[in-house]
Design an enzyme around this catalytic site. Sequence first.
Site, mmCIF file in Angstrom:
data_model
loop_
_atom_site.group_PDB
_atom_site.id
_atom_site.type_symbol
_atom_site.label_atom_id
_atom_site.label_comp_id
_atom_site.label_asym_id
_atom_site.label_seq_id
_atom_site.Cartn_x
_atom_site.Cartn_y
_atom_site.Cartn_z
ATOM 1 N N HIS A 1 -9.993 0.649 -41.846
ATOM 2 C CA HIS A 1 -9.531 1.347 -43.047
ATOM 3 C C HIS A 1 -10.685 1.332 -44.044
ATOM 4 C CE1 HIS A 1 -5.245 0.157 -41.704
ATOM 5 N NE2 HIS A 1 -5.491 1.409 -41.363
ATOM 6 N N GLU B 1 -10.855 -1.080 -47.026
ATOM 7 C CA GLU B 1 -10.746 -2.512 -46.765
ATOM 8 C C GLU B 1 -12.127 -2.992 -46.319
ATOM 9 O OE1 GLU B 1 -7.439 -2.992 -44.066
ATOM 10 O OE2 GLU B 1 -6.119 -1.797 -45.356
ATOM 11 N N HIS C 1 -9.265 -6.721 -41.508
ATOM 12 C CA HIS C 1 -8.608 -5.864 -42.499
ATOM 13 C C HIS C 1 -8.591 -6.546 -43.867
ATOM 14 C CE1 HIS C 1 -6.524 -2.973 -39.601
ATOM 15 N NE2 HIS C 1 -7.125 -3.847 -38.805
ATOM 16 N N GLU D 1 -6.255 -10.341 -41.680
ATOM 17 C CA GLU D 1 -6.214 -9.859 -43.062
ATOM 18 C C GLU D 1 -6.973 -10.874 -43.911
ATOM 19 O OE1 GLU D 1 -4.808 -7.071 -44.151
ATOM 20 O OE2 GLU D 1 -3.693 -6.421 -42.371
#
Length: 653
Positions: A245, A248, A377, A469
Amino acid sequence: MLLLLLAALAAAAAAWPGCQPAWGPAGGCHRPSASDSATCEDLQLRTCSDAAYNRTAFPTALEHRSREAVESSSEYILLSVLHHLLEGQCNPDLRLLGCAVVAPRCEGGRVHRPCQHVCEALQEACQPAFDAIDMAWPYFLDCGRYFGSEEEGCYDPLEKLRGGLDVEEALPSGVPPTFIHFTHHSYAQMVRVLRRTAARCSHIAKTYSIGRSFDGKELLVIEFSGRPGQHELMEPEVKLIGNIHGNEVAGREMLIYLAQYLCSEYLLGNPRIQRLLNTTRVHLLPSMNPDGYEVAAAEGAGYNGWTSGRQNAQNLDLNRNFPDLTSEFYRLASSRGARTDHIPIPQHYWWGKVAPETKAIMKWMRTTPFMLSASLHGGDLVVSYPFDLSQDPHEEKMFSPTPDEKMFQLLARAYADVHPMMMDRSENRCGGNFLKRGSIINGADWYSFTGGMSDFNYLHSNCFEITVELGCVKFPPEEALYTLWQHNKEPLLTFMEMAHRGIKGVVMDKFGKPVKNARISVKGIRHDITTAPDGDYWRLLPPGSHIVIAQAPGYSKVIKKVTIPARMKKAGRVDFILQPLGTGPKRFLQGPQRSSPGLRDTPRGAGPYREPEEPGQEPFRARRQPGAGRSKPWWWSYFTSLNQHKPRWLLKY
């Protein structure tokens, strides 16, 4: 895609001037040649608007005497639809190469020819894409005829794609080469850092591209290995991917820093890093979505919205763009004896919009036997693992484990347990809601979605991928990057070392010849892995006793019991020697005795790690026509609107 091609061709045909055709090698609409001298004028061709020059000359080498003649030519029309015909392969490289011929560069009253070596390199890389759709290499891209040598003063028509990336950026005076600049990197800066790092550690590192983004940026990988560029027998292949993404960005920067750290520490004699890189082939792709990053970076850290730049330049979410094999897994899992691993890509997937970045990852996976992966991410602080799609399509949150649930938990914990913030006991911190779970979670138990990269890795190949994440701020300010690196350096190293858990070995026949695509099964785990072309395999397994079975078409299966101690941090060596079946009735069908009408076994030993021209190129194979009847290939009908100006030079027969 079919409508798009037809519309493009129809529009071009409608714009043709009413000239009397004269058939030449180009098969286009050419007026008789005249003795007019070439003149330079502004380049006003939409398909070539991003060329590295802005002036062209007429007549061209293809006898086009005006912009209108170029626009009406079959050569130019082919360039305008080539991206769709080849489904993103070799884009925009081929288009720019073709533009250099149909609209030559003109400077100082002189026409400059494109370089022959650039053409030859591109033909070598892109010829398989043409072969896959039964299309001949375009005559006007004949490298020996329309291209020049460096001695003649040729130019590189792809130079704009590099964007000055070959220009070295000098380090500040007095800064040691081991210095890591903890800052955000533009695309050009990222490429320079990776190439400079590979040059410093050329004996253990190299950079290579796996393809291009939709806007033409190279998806650059830096690889570390004892023998860069080669797969070594029983050396596990690991990949780390950042920036899927575009907004990110922490993962992008962590991998840029990691590349520099691995190089420097190896040169300084760090025994841990030397052991890791001497026994593991590590591939780092810092930015899978460089186009999206540009959108996010334009807003800047602290100002970037939650979604600005998330998608690629086609407005596609790349982590929703992979084939949905998980739904197929759930369907097959309910059928006793059906195979639920190495699920092929369904043909209907290619009817939708597939990003070139997604295709690049899938091609990368086909050509490299990856067994471990992490996708980095941002937006929370947790490690998730497959499946990401809920077992019940009506449930947004539902624990949906893979057959390798125990191993995925170990992989996720390997990262989370050494991350200081993930282990922080405060529930008020970023990611505090995952504290009671140990900062790891099954993806579908968090939120369910389809088309994710991690599920695809597990169900289509041998690769186990987790999603990390890295924090609640997607585009952190520059002053936070050093702390982020300190928090994630040890988890990244520990995770890569997990490639050496479980078992590994070689499957061979009684003569010592490797057996590729043999299946390695573990009793009680409904997920097989396959051997690489050299017969080697890696099977991630949790500690304990396991019954392991090796089998391949034409051979008797071999069964072994393996015990993996809890504290063992080195993969156990388990080789298999397969004996050929007797000459009597065959007791072994193609693949294991688990079959399903919805699946096919890959023929002739072809598996996910094949050369690009082998079976597995689903988008191309879906449209190929049998050659026996010499019927026209599937794409030929799209050129029927050109009437007598059809590009017959694209036909192989």
